[in-house]
Design a protein around this motif. Sequence first.
Motif, mmCIF file in Angstrom:
data_model
loop_
_atom_site.group_PDB
_atom_site.id
_atom_site.type_symbol
_atom_site.label_atom_id
_atom_site.label_comp_id
_atom_site.label_asym_id
_atom_site.label_seq_id
_atom_site.Cartn_x
_atom_site.Cartn_y
_atom_site.Cartn_z
ATOM 1 N N ALA A 137 65.727 45.183 45.719
ATOM 2 C CA ALA A 137 65.308 45.428 47.108
ATOM 3 C C ALA A 137 66.236 44.776 48.123
ATOM 4 C CB ALA A 137 63.880 44.912 47.307
ATOM 5 N N THR A 138 67.023 43.787 47.701
ATOM 6 C CA THR A 138 67.954 43.115 48.608
ATOM 7 C C THR A 138 69.404 43.417 48.263
ATOM 8 O OG1 THR A 138 67.873 41.100 47.266
ATOM 9 C CG2 THR A 138 66.334 41.254 49.125
ATOM 10 N N SER A 139 69.635 44.533 47.607
ATOM 11 C CA SER A 139 70.986 45.001 47.310
ATOM 12 C C SER A 139 71.310 46.178 48.227
ATOM 13 C CB SER A 139 71.085 45.460 45.854
ATOM 14 O OG SER A 139 70.366 46.679 45.670
ATOM 15 N N LEU A 140 72.490 46.745 48.044
ATOM 16 C CA LEU A 140 72.839 47.988 48.744
ATOM 17 C C LEU A 140 72.648 49.184 47.820
ATOM 18 C CD1 LEU A 140 76.025 46.950 50.782
ATOM 19 C CD2 LEU A 140 73.613 46.836 51.430
ATOM 20 N N SER A 172 68.045 53.575 42.723
ATOM 21 C CA SER A 172 67.025 52.628 43.161
ATOM 22 C C SER A 172 67.567 51.796 44.311
ATOM 23 C CB SER A 172 66.607 51.712 41.998
ATOM 24 O OG SER A 172 67.707 50.950 41.548
ATOM 25 N N GLY A 173 66.688 50.965 44.878
ATOM 26 C CA GLY A 173 67.104 50.095 45.964
ATOM 27 C C GLY A 173 66.881 50.699 47.339
ATOM 28 N N PRO A 174 67.281 49.998 48.390
ATOM 29 C CA PRO A 174 66.958 50.393 49.765
ATOM 30 C C PRO A 174 67.576 51.715 50.203
ATOM 31 C CG PRO A 174 67.639 48.089 49.676
ATOM 32 C CD PRO A 174 67.933 48.677 48.332
ATOM 33 N N PHE A 175 68.630 52.185 49.523
ATOM 34 C CA PHE A 175 69.307 53.401 49.949
ATOM 35 C C PHE A 175 69.155 54.540 48.942
ATOM 36 C CE2 PHE A 175 71.460 49.829 52.044
ATOM 37 C CZ PHE A 175 71.226 50.196 53.372
ATOM 38 N N LYS A 176 68.081 54.460 48.149
ATOM 39 C CA LYS A 176 67.818 55.520 47.180
ATOM 40 C C LYS A 176 67.680 56.873 47.854
ATOM 41 C CE LYS A 176 64.564 56.943 43.558
ATOM 42 N NZ LYS A 176 63.346 56.599 42.779
#
Length: 349
Positions: A137-140, A172-176
């Motif tokens: 969740a705190t990655s790009l 996955s992650g904030p830019f999925k």
Amino acid sequence: MRILRLIFLVAFGISLTAAASCTPEKALTRKEWRELGSTERTDYIDAIWCLRHLPSTLPNEEFPGARDRLDDFVVTHINYTNMIHFNGILLPWHRHFVFLWETALREECGYKGSVPYWNWALDADNLFASPVFDGSATSLSDNGVYDPNEPIPCTPTGKCFPRGTGGGCVQSGPFKHFPVHLGPLNASLARSYRPIPRYAFDYNPRCLSRSLNPYFISNYNNQREVDKMLAANSISEFLAIMSPSEQNTTSAHGAGHGTVGGSMSDLFVSPQDPSFMLHHAMIDRVWAQWQDQDPANRNALNGTTIIFDPPDAPLVTLDTLVEFGVLAPSREVRETMDPMDYGYCYAYT
């Protein structure tokens, strides 16, 4: 031209006195991604999404692919690609481009921090464990879904390298679910004096793609290569490692793009990947560190104003004007040479 820039600065409330009084104590500190706390990372991620939700300032009939404020940066990069890569403009132009991005995040989205950088050397031995790309969740976000039909990465002259490990949409992650609107554009458009075709600005919505590639980072973005750049005795030696003008090679700059792959590996539309600014902040950091070793003599330039430095192209000088379209007025190269002058006030950890 200087009078016009003065009018612009005054009109937009930018204080020349404040800019001239920049000191190390006042400078905005740009940190490496893993130096940021989770809240700081989230704030930066949210600010990128903020630009995605602000309207574009470009006319839609001319630039149908520009759907939001982030796309203004992508269009600007497309428009000037053949004048700002593999030549003497790469470092000055991208220094200001990252600064304009940082300014937009702060002034238009209320972001309180700075642009982070990605120190590639820290991930050269284990790219998939990088906190930039681990999908948390705190990655790009992470790698793209594996696509067996992904093209092999090659230079414009046909030298090819091992393919990446993904090729499809990030998983996955904030830019999925991060949309990209422009491109893809073929590298064959990267040619001297060739105008950018109008179709380059067409609207083509799709997912953010990646193909993480350990080959590039382990060979061209490791600490050994960084140390070689910092030990360079001239700007020509520095650029020979960072970004030479030859078409049949790769380098720290190009390998950083190739390491991420997918959207990031598209020379024209690579600013669509959220990692672009972190990569170019690292490039700017290494350049700034090299300059700091001999400040009086390292406002040095090498190359021309055209991609691949053709022999008949104009040589870059401190008086050369660089353009930024709707993002900002033109700027003399001399005004991009010091991160603590001409309106800049930032430093790196």
